[in-house]
Design a protein around this motif. Structure first.
Motif, PDB file in Angstrom:
ATOM      1  N   ARG A 100     -66.771-101.967  23.635  1.00  0.00           N
ATOM      2  CA  ARG A 100     -65.423-101.369  23.939  1.00  0.00           C
ATOM      3  C   ARG A 100     -64.787-100.600  22.782  1.00  0.00           C
ATOM      4  NH1 ARG A 100     -62.607-105.711  27.829  1.00  0.00           N
ATOM      5  NH2 ARG A 100     -64.113-105.840  29.680  1.00  0.00           N
ATOM      6  N   ASN A 189     -57.958-110.316  28.874  1.00  0.00           N
ATOM      7  CA  ASN A 189     -57.043-109.980  29.870  1.00  0.00           C
ATOM      8  C   ASN A 189     -57.446-111.120  31.140  1.00  0.00           C
ATOM      9  OD1 ASN A 189     -55.193-108.840  31.643  1.00  0.00           O
ATOM     10  ND2 ASN A 189     -56.701-107.708  32.542  1.00  0.00           N
ATOM     11  N   ALA A 190     -58.750-111.657  31.152  1.00  0.00           N
ATOM     12  CA  ALA A 190     -59.252-112.596  32.091  1.00  0.00           C
ATOM     13  C   ALA A 190     -58.179-113.709  31.666  1.00  0.00           C
ATOM     14  CB  ALA A 190     -60.518-112.785  31.979  1.00  0.00           C
ATOM     15  N   SER A 264     -59.960-100.712  39.376  1.00  0.00           N
ATOM     16  CA  SER A 264     -60.890-100.655  38.117  1.00  0.00           C
ATOM     17  C   SER A 264     -62.239-100.046  38.368  1.00  0.00           C
ATOM     18  CB  SER A 264     -61.080-102.011  37.461  1.00  0.00           C
ATOM     19  OG  SER A 264     -59.951-102.596  36.798  1.00  0.00           O
ATOM     20  N   ASP A 294     -52.235-107.143  37.658  1.00  0.00           N
ATOM     21  CA  ASP A 294     -53.228-106.937  36.690  1.00  0.00           C
ATOM     22  C   ASP A 294     -53.707-105.569  36.713  1.00  0.00           C
ATOM     23  OD1 ASP A 294     -55.492-107.366  35.119  1.00  0.00           O
ATOM     24  OD2 ASP A 294     -56.599-108.213  36.583  1.00  0.00           O
ATOM     25  N   GLY A 296     -55.662-104.300  34.149  1.00  0.00           N
ATOM     26  CA  GLY A 296     -56.745-104.032  33.462  1.00  0.00           C
ATOM     27  C   GLY A 296     -56.710-103.133  32.320  1.00  0.00           C
ATOM     28  N   SER A 328     -55.738-105.583  29.041  1.00  0.00           N
ATOM     29  CA  SER A 328     -56.709-105.757  27.818  1.00  0.00           C
ATOM     30  C   SER A 328     -56.016-105.012  26.548  1.00  0.00           C
ATOM     31  CB  SER A 328     -57.888-105.328  28.125  1.00  0.00           C
ATOM     32  OG  SER A 328     -58.564-105.953  29.287  1.00  0.00           O
ATOM     33  N   LYS A 331     -59.275-102.141  25.818  1.00  0.00           N
ATOM     34  CA  LYS A 331     -59.683-100.908  26.683  1.00  0.00           C
ATOM     35  C   LYS A 331     -58.907 -99.691  26.534  1.00  0.00           C
ATOM     36  CE  LYS A 331     -61.173-103.961  30.788  1.00  0.00           C
ATOM     37  NZ  LYS A 331     -60.937-104.294  31.985  1.00  0.00           N
TER      38      LYS A 331
HETATM   39  C1  LIG Z   1     -61.271-105.567  32.696  1.00  0.00           C
HETATM   40  C2  LIG Z   1     -60.590-106.023  33.550  1.00  0.00           C
HETATM   41  C3  LIG Z   1     -60.128-107.534  33.650  1.00  0.00           C
HETATM   42  C4  LIG Z   1     -60.797-108.385  32.487  1.00  0.00           C
HETATM   43  O1  LIG Z   1     -60.363-108.205  31.106  1.00  0.00           O
HETATM   44  P1  LIG Z   1     -60.924-108.481  29.978  1.00  0.00           P
HETATM   45  O2  LIG Z   1     -60.071-108.015  28.924  1.00  0.00           O
HETATM   46  O3  LIG Z   1     -62.392-108.005  29.916  1.00  0.00           O
HETATM   47  O4  LIG Z   1     -60.922-110.013  29.877  1.00  0.00           O
HETATM   48  C5  LIG Z   1     -59.593-108.111  34.504  1.00  0.00           C
HETATM   49  N1  LIG Z   1     -58.652-107.347  35.393  1.00  0.00           N
HETATM   50  C6  LIG Z   1     -59.009-105.910  35.538  1.00  0.00           C
HETATM   51  C7  LIG Z   1     -58.345-105.281  36.840  1.00  0.00           C
HETATM   52  C8  LIG Z   1     -59.913-105.375  34.616  1.00  0.00           C
HETATM   53  O5  LIG Z   1     -59.988-103.993  34.914  1.00  0.00           O
END
Ligand SMILES: *Cc1c(COP(=O)(O)O)cnc(C)c1O
Length: 497
Positions: A100, A189-190, A264, A294, A296, A328, A331
């Motif tokens: 990333r 983010n998870a 996403s 969320d 992402g 995140s 990202k």
């Molecule tokens: C990428 C993403 C996640 C996971 O994020 P990480 O930082 O990889 O754990 C969760 N939800 C959405 C919508 C995402 O795009």
């Protein structure tokens, strides 16, 4: 004819090998222990070969005459780094498989300055008492996500000229009084989604549209995370259409949260319907429920400035009145791996108190890198953040670099031509989030496209390319300009093979 035991007797002992002048040189460099291990491993392999009758006296003596080379190879195999830097020529800016977001120079500097020594990570310097690790970035998030500090052209209270990259203003009217926004940081983010769901809805229902029950690469599935958080998923609507009334009908006394998830990595087009965020906010407030989004990727940077219009930013979401957003760090933010939860003070405070927060917390390296990255945003120094710099790179600049590179490859085995193409933002931003670019298309006279791509990956600094329609495509948008020289050397070398 020598027997197996004769052959075994020809094998030198480890001590004998260590006295070999070539191997003694390796000992001086790497230390006796690992070289002795490498010798044992090479000798063990030879013993296996003898017992399997795969060597005779003649071939054994050939192998033994080169035994120092075998020891050296074994040593390289063991001592070489497995995690290596590569040249990302895929044009995917936030490539999950390639780590990333690359970190800003300043972030690396801050890791060096603070991580190799002691720091005030959890120590309040003025009082000399125990402090909290999240204070180091919460202040910057507050500044970036507040009405005044939010870089919003439309909403600045003082009449300053808007910066061209100012964060987007959704046009949503200011809510008064401005709610106080707090941010906590967890591992990714998870983890942020897990912590938020567990805190806000454990044992209770969370309403989500069926069109948003996404799986992100690497097996992050909303329904699975929901189950692990202890919250109960209440799906509403259909894959392509979810109306506000679907949400409204599902609300009952067990409901604790409304959830919106950024799609996403895919898009639903055609006969579709999705409630607007403003409608969802109004519905949530009517029922005194929090609405979480969320995001992402969660941009803190105005993507409209690079021509991408449909990617919601963190500030958009909060300004629309969403109570909690998760996103995140590595990202679109362009920082270290982390997961942010930004939202209403009271809700975030509950998450801070959840014991899961302790289990999911991030280390000092992350805080050091994140603080430096956020400071670049505060300064509006977007060029300092590599992912943002790559996004802003004009196509003309990429074309110039491609031309300079191609002109020097010469006329060996490789043929290179330039074509128009698209770079991808990646990292779970909308699949339509692309940027115009120039690609170098490579063809080899004696290697097929996938063999050529494999040859590029086998270089000392591996080059990762795209393979499309029998050609290898290189996109310099994601190649750091200082890597052009290495890339050129590698291509010249391959062309000469
Ligand atoms: C990428 C993403 C996640 C996971 O994020 P990480 O930082 O990889 O754990 C969760 N939800 C959405 C919508 C995402 O795009």
């Amino acid at each position: 004819m020598k027997t197996q035991s004769d052959l075994y007797r020809e094998l030198p002992g480890v001590d004998e090998l260590l006295r070999d002048p070539d191997i003694a040189g390796l000992v001086a460099r790497e230390g006796q222990a690992v070289v002795a291990d490498a010798c044992r491993s090479v000798l063990g392999h030879l013993r296996d070969e003898i017992s399997a009758d795969r060597v005779d006296a003649e071939s054994l003596s050939v192998v033994l005459s080169r035994v120092h080379a075998a020891v050296k190879d074994e040593l390289n195999r063991v001592m070489g780094y497995s995690l290596r830097s590569v040249i990302n020529a895929t044009g995917v800016i936030l490539h999950t498989n390639l780590g990333r977001a690359p970190l800003a120079e300043k972030a690396l500097e801050r890791i060096r300055e603070t991580a190799g020594t002691y720091s005030n990570l959890e120590f309040d310097l003025p009082s000399g008492e125990r402090g909290k690790r999240d204070v180091h970035v919460d202040r910057l998030f507050r500044q970036l996500l507040s009405a005044e500090g939010g870089h919003s052209a439309g909403r600045a209270r003082t009449p300053v000229a808007p910066h061209p990259n100012d964060l987007r203003d959704t046009g949503v009217p200011a809510r008064t009084p401005e709610p106080s926004i707090s941010t906590i940081v967890v591992n990714n983010n998870a983890a942020a989604v897990l912590l938020a769901l567990n805190t806000l809805a454990e044992g209770h229902e969370v309403i989500v549209s069926r069109g948003e029950l996404v799986e992100i690469g690497g097996s992050f599935r909303i329904p699975d995370v929901m189950a692990k958080s202890g919250a109960i998923l209440r799906e509403v609507g259909t894959t392509n259409r979810t109306r506000l009334s679907d949400f409204e009908h599902a609300i009952n006394e067990r409901t604790r949260l409304l959830l919106r998830v950024h799609r996403s990595n895919f898009e639903i087009s055609g006969f579709t319907e999705q409630s607007s965020i403003t409608e969802l906010v109004a519905l949530a407030e009517k029922h005194k429920l929090p609405l979480m989004e969320d995001l992402g990727s969660g941009a803190l940077f105005d993507l409209r400035s690079v021509g991408i219009n449909d990617e919601p930013g963190v500030l958009d979401s909060l300004r629309s009145g969403v109570h909690v957003v998760t996103y995140s760090g590595d990202k679109l933010l362009g920082g270290p791996q982390a997961g942010m939860i930004s939202g209403r003070e009271g809700l975030v405070q509950k998450m801070r108190k959840n014991s899961l927060f302790r289990a999911l917390r991030v280390d000092k390296l992350t805080y050091a890198a994140l603080e430096a990255t956020l400071l670049a945003y505060v300064k509006r120094d977007y060029d300092a953040v590599p992912a943002l710099r790559m996004m802003q790179l004009p196509k003309s600049e990429i074309t110039n670099r491609c031309e300079a590179l191609v002109s020097q490859i010469g006329s060996g085995d490789l043929r290179a031509e330039l074509l128009d193409g698209e770079s991808l933002i990646g990292g779970g931003s909308a699949p339509s989030a692309v940027l115009p670019t120039t690609l170098i298309a490579l063809t080899s006279r004696h290697l097929g496209a996938s063999e050529l791509a494999a040859r590029l990956r086998a270089l000392d600094t591996p080059v990762i390319a795209r393979v499309e329609e029998g050609r290898v495509l290189l996109d310099l948008r994601t190649v750091f300009p200082e890597q052009d020289k290495v890339l050129r050397h590698s291509l010249v070398q391959i062309a000469a093979e």
